[in-house]
Design a protein around this motif. Sequence first.
Motif, PDB file in Angstrom:
ATOM      1  N   ARG A  41      -6.433  12.354  13.251  1.00  0.00           N
ATOM      2  CA  ARG A  41      -6.842  11.053  12.709  1.00  0.00           C
ATOM      3  C   ARG A  41      -7.520  11.226  11.348  1.00  0.00           C
ATOM      4  NH1 ARG A  41      -6.769   6.775  16.230  1.00  0.00           N
ATOM      5  NH2 ARG A  41      -6.321   7.254  18.416  1.00  0.00           N
ATOM      6  N   ASP A  42      -8.408  12.223  11.259  1.00  0.00           N
ATOM      7  CA  ASP A  42      -9.101  12.481   9.984  1.00  0.00           C
ATOM      8  C   ASP A  42      -8.092  12.842   8.901  1.00  0.00           C
ATOM      9  OD1 ASP A  42     -11.456  12.026  11.334  1.00  0.00           O
ATOM     10  OD2 ASP A  42     -11.911  14.158  11.634  1.00  0.00           O
ATOM     11  N   GLN A  43      -7.111  13.628   9.286  1.00  0.00           N
ATOM     12  CA  GLN A  43      -6.093  14.043   8.322  1.00  0.00           C
ATOM     13  C   GLN A  43      -5.244  12.853   7.877  1.00  0.00           C
ATOM     14  OE1 GLN A  43      -4.475  16.499   5.727  1.00  0.00           O
ATOM     15  NE2 GLN A  43      -5.997  17.224   7.187  1.00  0.00           N
ATOM     16  N   MET A  44      -4.884  11.975   8.812  1.00  0.00           N
ATOM     17  CA  MET A  44      -4.098  10.800   8.447  1.00  0.00           C
ATOM     18  C   MET A  44      -4.899   9.854   7.558  1.00  0.00           C
ATOM     19  SD  MET A  44      -0.953  10.607   9.101  1.00  0.00           S
ATOM     20  CE  MET A  44      -0.896   8.971   8.426  1.00  0.00           C
ATOM     21  N   GLN A  45      -6.211   9.798   7.771  1.00  0.00           N
ATOM     22  CA  GLN A  45      -7.043   8.967   6.916  1.00  0.00           C
ATOM     23  C   GLN A  45      -7.034   9.507   5.487  1.00  0.00           C
ATOM     24  OE1 GLN A  45      -8.271   6.105   8.083  1.00  0.00           O
ATOM     25  NE2 GLN A  45      -8.908   5.616   5.985  1.00  0.00           N
ATOM     26  N   ARG A  46      -7.139  10.839   5.355  1.00  0.00           N
ATOM     27  CA  ARG A  46      -7.089  11.462   4.026  1.00  0.00           C
ATOM     28  C   ARG A  46      -5.736  11.210   3.372  1.00  0.00           C
ATOM     29  NH1 ARG A  46      -4.787  15.224   1.388  1.00  0.00           N
ATOM     30  NH2 ARG A  46      -3.551  15.898   3.189  1.00  0.00           N
ATOM     31  N   VAL A  47      -4.666  11.438   4.142  1.00  0.00           N
ATOM     32  CA  VAL A  47      -3.307  11.241   3.630  1.00  0.00           C
ATOM     33  C   VAL A  47      -3.102   9.786   3.207  1.00  0.00           C
ATOM     34  CG1 VAL A  47      -0.871  11.160   4.328  1.00  0.00           C
ATOM     35  CG2 VAL A  47      -2.280  13.145   4.927  1.00  0.00           C
ATOM     36  N   SER A  48      -3.569   8.865   4.039  1.00  0.00           N
ATOM     37  CA  SER A  48      -3.406   7.441   3.762  1.00  0.00           C
ATOM     38  C   SER A  48      -4.111   7.035   2.471  1.00  0.00           C
ATOM     39  CB  SER A  48      -3.945   6.628   4.943  1.00  0.00           C
ATOM     40  OG  SER A  48      -3.949   5.252   4.641  1.00  0.00           O
ATOM     41  N   GLU A  49      -5.342   7.456   2.318  1.00  0.00           N
ATOM     42  CA  GLU A  49      -6.114   7.084   1.128  1.00  0.00           C
ATOM     43  C   GLU A  49      -5.507   7.658  -0.137  1.00  0.00           C
ATOM     44  OE1 GLU A  49     -10.050   8.385   2.019  1.00  0.00           O
ATOM     45  OE2 GLU A  49     -10.416   6.797   3.503  1.00  0.00           O
ATOM     46  N   ALA A  50      -5.103   8.927  -0.087  1.00  0.00           N
ATOM     47  CA  ALA A  50      -4.511   9.565  -1.273  1.00  0.00           C
ATOM     48  C   ALA A  50      -3.170   8.922  -1.611  1.00  0.00           C
ATOM     49  CB  ALA A  50      -4.339  11.064  -1.024  1.00  0.00           C
ATOM     50  N   SER A  51      -2.388   8.671  -0.584  1.00  0.00           N
ATOM     51  CA  SER A  51      -1.070   8.068  -0.785  1.00  0.00           C
ATOM     52  C   SER A  51      -1.193   6.661  -1.365  1.00  0.00           C
ATOM     53  CB  SER A  51      -0.327   8.027   0.550  1.00  0.00           C
ATOM     54  OG  SER A  51       0.844   7.274   0.443  1.00  0.00           O
ATOM     55  N   CYS A  52      -2.100   5.865  -0.803  1.00  0.00           N
ATOM     56  CA  CYS A  52      -2.284   4.478  -1.257  1.00  0.00           C
ATOM     57  C   CYS A  52      -2.771   4.434  -2.710  1.00  0.00           C
ATOM     58  CB  CYS A  52      -3.266   3.764  -0.339  1.00  0.00           C
ATOM     59  SG  CYS A  52      -3.542   2.030  -0.754  1.00  0.00           S
ATOM     60  N   ALA A  53      -3.722   5.311  -3.035  1.00  0.00           N
ATOM     61  CA  ALA A  53      -4.262   5.339  -4.402  1.00  0.00           C
ATOM     62  C   ALA A  53      -3.166   5.674  -5.406  1.00  0.00           C
ATOM     63  CB  ALA A  53      -5.392   6.355  -4.488  1.00  0.00           C
ATOM     64  N   ASN A  54      -2.336   6.655  -5.071  1.00  0.00           N
ATOM     65  CA  ASN A  54      -1.255   7.062  -5.968  1.00  0.00           C
ATOM     66  C   ASN A  54      -0.218   5.943  -6.110  1.00  0.00           C
ATOM     67  OD1 ASN A  54       1.678   8.583  -6.071  1.00  0.00           O
ATOM     68  ND2 ASN A  54       0.139   9.610  -7.337  1.00  0.00           N
ATOM     69  N   TYR A  55       0.151   5.319  -4.993  1.00  0.00           N
ATOM     70  CA  TYR A  55       1.141   4.241  -5.006  1.00  0.00           C
ATOM     71  C   TYR A  55       0.635   3.061  -5.839  1.00  0.00           C
ATOM     72  CZ  TYR A  55       4.032   0.402  -3.196  1.00  0.00           C
ATOM     73  OH  TYR A  55       4.855  -0.690  -3.089  1.00  0.00           O
ATOM     74  N   ALA A  75       0.797  -1.239   0.000  1.00  0.00           N
ATOM     75  CA  ALA A  75       0.000   0.000   0.000  1.00  0.00           C
ATOM     76  C   ALA A  75       0.823   1.278   0.000  1.00  0.00           C
ATOM     77  CB  ALA A  75      -0.921   0.002   1.220  1.00  0.00           C
ATOM     78  N   GLY A  76       2.151   1.156   0.079  1.00  0.00           N
ATOM     79  CA  GLY A  76       2.974   2.355   0.181  1.00  0.00           C
ATOM     80  C   GLY A  76       3.259   2.697   1.631  1.00  0.00           C
ATOM     81  N   ARG A  77       4.280   3.498   1.832  1.00  0.00           N
ATOM     82  CA  ARG A  77       4.803   3.747   3.171  1.00  0.00           C
ATOM     83  C   ARG A  77       3.784   4.396   4.109  1.00  0.00           C
ATOM     84  NH1 ARG A  77       8.168   2.272   7.152  1.00  0.00           N
ATOM     85  NH2 ARG A  77       8.988   4.027   8.315  1.00  0.00           N
ATOM     86  N   LEU A  78       3.176   5.492   3.701  1.00  0.00           N
ATOM     87  CA  LEU A  78       2.276   6.231   4.609  1.00  0.00           C
ATOM     88  C   LEU A  78       1.027   5.429   4.953  1.00  0.00           C
ATOM     89  CD1 LEU A  78       2.404   9.960   3.431  1.00  0.00           C
ATOM     90  CD2 LEU A  78       3.313   8.981   5.535  1.00  0.00           C
ATOM     91  N   ALA A  79       0.407   4.831   3.945  1.00  0.00           N
ATOM     92  CA  ALA A  79      -0.815   4.057   4.191  1.00  0.00           C
ATOM     93  C   ALA A  79      -0.520   2.865   5.099  1.00  0.00           C
ATOM     94  CB  ALA A  79      -1.414   3.579   2.871  1.00  0.00           C
ATOM     95  N   ALA A  80       0.631   2.222   4.889  1.00  0.00           N
ATOM     96  CA  ALA A  80       0.998   1.076   5.727  1.00  0.00           C
ATOM     97  C   ALA A  80       1.222   1.517   7.168  1.00  0.00           C
ATOM     98  CB  ALA A  80       2.255   0.410   5.171  1.00  0.00           C
ATOM     99  N   CYS A  81       1.920   2.629   7.361  1.00  0.00           N
ATOM    100  CA  CYS A  81       2.194   3.117   8.723  1.00  0.00           C
ATOM    101  C   CYS A  81       0.896   3.418   9.478  1.00  0.00           C
ATOM    102  CB  CYS A  81       3.059   4.379   8.665  1.00  0.00           C
ATOM    103  SG  CYS A  81       4.782   4.063   8.264  1.00  0.00           S
ATOM    104  N   TRP A  82      -0.055   4.052   8.801  1.00  0.00           N
ATOM    105  CA  TRP A  82      -1.312   4.395   9.466  1.00  0.00           C
ATOM    106  C   TRP A  82      -2.133   3.130   9.754  1.00  0.00           C
ATOM    107  CZ3 TRP A  82      -3.164   7.378  12.712  1.00  0.00           C
ATOM    108  CH2 TRP A  82      -4.532   7.638  12.863  1.00  0.00           C
ATOM    109  N   ALA A  83      -2.113   2.185   8.836  1.00  0.00           N
ATOM    110  CA  ALA A  83      -2.835   0.928   9.066  1.00  0.00           C
ATOM    111  C   ALA A  83      -2.227   0.168  10.239  1.00  0.00           C
ATOM    112  CB  ALA A  83      -2.802   0.065   7.802  1.00  0.00           C
TER     113      ALA A  83
END
Length: 672
Positions: free
Chosen positions: A540-554, A433-441
């Motif tokens: 948390r809301d911001q990390m969810q946004r960051v995670s989703e955008a990062s994962c989609a791009n990755y 899922a990429g670095r950021l999405a994995a870290c948040w998960a």
Amino acid sequence: RKTIIRKYRNISELLAHLERPDLHPFERAEALNNLRGIIAAIWGSDEIRRVKPTVQKEAAGGCAVIESVLWDAVPSYLRKLDAQCRVTLGKKLPVDVAPIKFASWIGGDRDGNPNCTPAVTQEVLAYQKLRAAKMFLNDLNFLYSELAISSRFSPELEALAATIENSDDELEKYRRVIGHLRRRLVRTVKDCEAKLQSLAKSPETLSAEAAFGALEGWEDVEPIMKTDDLMAPLKVIYESLVTTGFELVADGRVSDIIRRVAIFGLTLVPLDIREESTKHTLALDAITRHLGIGSYKEWDEASRLSWLQSELTSRRPLFRIRDVEQNLFDFDPDVVKTLMVFKVASEQEPESLGAYVISQAKSASDVLSVMLLQKQFGMEERLMRVVPLFETLDDLTGSPKQLETLFGTTSYMDAINRKQEVMVGYSDSAKDAGRLAACWAQYTAQETMAEVATKFGVELTFFHGKGGTVGRGGNPALYRAILSHPPNTINGRFRVTEQGEMIRQNFGSLEIAERSLDIYTAALLRERFTKHVEPKQKWRDQMQRVSEASCANYRYFVREDPRFVPYFRQATPELELGILNIGSRPAKRNPKGGVESLRAIPWTFAWAQTRMHLSAWLGVGAGLNSENEDDRATLREMYEEWPWFREIISLISMLLSKTDFSITKNYDELLV
């Protein structure tokens, strides 16, 4: 290689020796000549393996780190910890306490490695026991020469010495006890050597007489096969010395040996076993088909759970073990191999084995299936810890639900004694899922799993499956990394992998190994009493946004862009890494699979070779970039006030600073 490790250690000691200001010119010249000689010998050694190492050779390499470094580093570290306890707490550290433990899965990691067979596992276990017996025998030889005390013994020591027959040590009763232990260890060595010689391709062994001198009478004693058989008499010796005025003697070599017994035991390191969940599914599918009750593989989760729970409480075995050994059921060879691992495990002393790790764990039935297979091979009273490994984004997200299902199963709760271990996969989740999405998960999954465990009154320990590089979950700032874990997820218990090059980096020499153990201890103690920053809801809301955008791009680049895989294959040495003689495991879990089946190690190393480090930062920019000023302000606030977020950004920044696109461009121009 053991010889190279010893040479590095000698270099380290010589460099420290040369720092002494009082050296005579001749002593300095001698030390420099020795240093040059060692370096010349290393230069003359072949640094590149010409053939792939076997699993047995890898296991021997793991043992070499313990024998060459940790065998001395651990008692030294514990003496330091004991001194600190006396100064700070006014209390001694109990001599048999084990605040840190080591384990290994070299020889038990079958996940995608066809070379790790049940026979290999059996061989590695015997080899580890042999090495432990020889190391302790060597220690007792030194102790025997030291404890020539002929008066003032405790009643317990007198009673123990009186039980020993055929000893020449009449007055020196410590020697009488130690001599008996030496003979028993020689018998242990002999038994292990005989077992290894009966197995195919056994490691090179050395007889006990040749290594330690003949000790007569070993044939007439029982071998030492359990840690308690060695620990109990050593503690009697220790207590006798303390109570009769020889406490300084007790706090020397006797304490060191007791601490080694507590940490390493008679197996050197307990062996973990790791296997992919689908292997257990296929094994149970073959069994249910043979029994004529359907296809386990085709059942839904509810049907699987119902059947597993029923069988776990049943006293009727599903099959006779000898029928599986002889393959009278005509099972697939891979199914037989999977089942034979449990047979090998059932024949070992419980202390020889650690956890049974299930990779690609996706459901509660994956855990119960391993519990059932252990039961079928008679391991009900000595179950291995069953540890699900959640390593993809979906598996991490669904992990709390799986734990809730398990903890709601009465037979399972009775079996685990309200203790559960869960492994979190850092490498494969980042690759998925990429670095950021994995870290948040990983963060949210650990938080929620800890809440589930608290709800059911279960003591939860997380096993962090990290590699050395940032792209595989590593962090060179070990102390800060531990402190930045989610609140209420460590609680004084921390298990982590040290893999490949990180073993040499963190435990390659006596001083470095001690320092690493000091850092782990300090961080765990500090974490226990640190008030963690609880993330605000807007964070948390911001990390969810960051995670989703990062994962989609990755995932767009890695999975959807048709140019990516051809570019990856041409621009990086991915295919060449697969043929290097580095380890016994294949580079891919599935030889016919694509990038998705590639292991995280070659995936990360391939990008590191071109200095692009893409696996560590792809998708990060898409996640952090936002046109909304409120989002930017929140991200700045998170960086300033939230240690966990700041640590992630700092690591990615460090990797970006190491990225060199001029080298990447050179690879592209020459290869793509």
